[in-house]
Design a protein around this motif. Structure first.
Motif, PDB file in Angstrom:
ATOM      1  N   PRO A 284       0.825  -1.219   0.000  1.00  0.00           N
ATOM      2  CA  PRO A 284       0.000   0.000   0.000  1.00  0.00           C
ATOM      3  C   PRO A 284       0.855   1.264   0.000  1.00  0.00           C
ATOM      4  CG  PRO A 284      -0.008  -1.033   2.159  1.00  0.00           C
ATOM      5  CD  PRO A 284       0.711  -1.981   1.253  1.00  0.00           C
ATOM      6  N   THR A 286       0.277   5.949  -0.643  1.00  0.00           N
ATOM      7  CA  THR A 286      -0.678   7.042  -0.854  1.00  0.00           C
ATOM      8  C   THR A 286      -0.250   7.875  -2.052  1.00  0.00           C
ATOM      9  OG1 THR A 286       0.490   8.527   0.658  1.00  0.00           O
ATOM     10  CG2 THR A 286      -1.279   7.176   1.584  1.00  0.00           C
ATOM     11  N   ASP A 297      -5.593   6.735  -0.758  1.00  0.00           N
ATOM     12  CA  ASP A 297      -4.943   5.493  -0.346  1.00  0.00           C
ATOM     13  C   ASP A 297      -5.005   4.495  -1.509  1.00  0.00           C
ATOM     14  OD1 ASP A 297      -4.323   6.305   2.266  1.00  0.00           O
ATOM     15  OD2 ASP A 297      -6.348   5.810   2.959  1.00  0.00           O
ATOM     16  N   PRO A 299      -4.478   0.634  -1.954  1.00  0.00           N
ATOM     17  CA  PRO A 299      -4.233  -0.654  -1.286  1.00  0.00           C
ATOM     18  C   PRO A 299      -3.258  -1.531  -2.066  1.00  0.00           C
ATOM     19  CG  PRO A 299      -6.587  -0.143  -1.376  1.00  0.00           C
ATOM     20  CD  PRO A 299      -5.901   0.827  -2.280  1.00  0.00           C
TER      21      PRO A 299
END
Length: 368
Positions: A284, A286, A297, A299
């Protein structure tokens, strides 16, 4: 009887054996070489090292339904004033810019010998990204569009001309026939040993069935409604020794074929799939959209493109597999984890393809 001339014992002073250079031809040659060099530089890069893609204005000069259930249409493009289009080889695709501005990628399914036209076929996908619906509903005879020059990420290597294979085996799943059809024509015209399996939900859902059946018993057509879901053996029906397999279709079909190709040992396996590849070893991170300051975000099992289009649905993309360059985005901060097969080293310093590439750190700031 015509008397044979003696073979030359020395290299002529130029290609035509003249004793000295032709000044006029030399001037023309120099001008042409300079012009072509300038064209190559213009098309290859900009001052920042980014490649320039050439666009072509075309008009829809042909439109036909190619599946009996009406969910596949074929479009033929020509130049508005006629003339030759850039050449292409089997497996090539073009990027098509639709009237709405959506840009999508489609395989060329015509004949490369038809130098004045391109042909594509598009299945209507109600829950897709909107491109196929617009083509079916808003693109008609006479519609003017913009396409890219053909590019090839599914190159076809002919046995004896770049491939050691002795037999070609083609597998197409539904609309996956589009890049395969020009390969069939070329293989057949060259007299190469080949076989094919064409599969889909039903016969009525398969485009270009008459074209495929014209090749006779080299082709096996099987459908889920009659034959059930195909197994590896079903998809490899008719395959010969030392084969090269060319396949285009949905991900489950490609996975099934990969299992079979691995067991053959001596098989080449070339494929193009409809959907984005699965994310491998994703972590993950950002993404900050610099123009709005919004932070998203991403994932481990989701692409940056998917996360971005959830808030910016007009984001341009096409192949979702890292080779068409449509989704290139500037990177203002952070270090991308490049997973594409298209960008140059110069471009990778401050750009990425958001459909497949990720981040080496916790955060990327993108020029969006």
């Amino acid at each position: 009887m015509r008397r044979a001339l003696p073979a030359p014992v020395a290299m002529p002073s130029d290609l035509y054996g003249r004793p000295r250079p032709d000044l006029f031809l030399g001037l023309v040659s120099a001008l042409m070489n300079g012009h072509m060099a300038a064209v190559r530089v213009l098309r290859r890069s900009t001052p920042t090292g980014q490649r320039v893609e050439r666009s072509l204005a075309v008009v829809v000069s042909g439109r036909s339904v190619e599946a009996h259930d009406d969910n596949v249409v074929a479009l033929t493009f020509t130049r508005p004033s006629g003339g030759i289009l850039p050449p292409w080889r089997p497996g090539a695709h073009i990027d098509l810019t639709l009237p709405s501005g959506i840009r999508r990628q489609y395989s060329l399914c015509g004949d490369p010998a038809d130098t004045d036209r391109y042909r594509i076929a598009v299945r209507r996908i109600p829950d897709g990204g909107g491109g196929s619906i617009e083509i079916h509903d808003a693109v008609h005879l006479g519609t003017e569009l913009v396409v890219s020059e053909p590019r090839n990420a599914f190159a076809f290597a002919v046995p004896g001309y770049g491939s050691p294979a002795r037999h070609l085996h083609f597998v197409a799943g539904g609309i996956g026939i589009t890049p395969i059809l020009p390969m069939l024509r070329l293989a057949d015209s060259l007299g190469i040993s080949w076989s094919m399996v064409y599969t889909g939900r039903s016969t009525d859902s398969l485009p270009f069935v008459p074209d495929v059946l014209a090749f006779g018993n080299k082709v096996t057509i099987r459908t889920d409604d009659v034959d059930g879901l195909p197994t590896t053996d079903d998809l490899l029906t008719g395959i010969g020794p030392a084969p090269a397999i060319y396949a285009c279709g949905p991900a489950p079909m490609i996975r099934t074929l990969k299992i079979g190709a691995d067991t053959l040992g001596d098989a080449e396996f070339h494929y193009e799939r409809f959907s984005a590849p699965p994310i491998v070893d994703g972590t993950p991170f950002t993404v900050e959209l610099a123009r709005s300051g919004q932070v998203l975000d991403v994932p481990a099992d989701v692409s940056a493109l998917e996360a971005i289009t959830s808030v910016l649905p007009d984001t341009t993309y096409s192949c979702r597999q890292g080779f068409c360059r449509t989704c290139i985005v500037g990177v203002l901060s952070g270090t991308p984890d490049h997973r594409d097969a298209a960008l140059t080293d110069v471009e990778r310093a401050d750009h990425m393809l958001i459909c497949v590439s990720r981040s080496q750190g916790e955060r990327l700031v993108l020029d969006l």
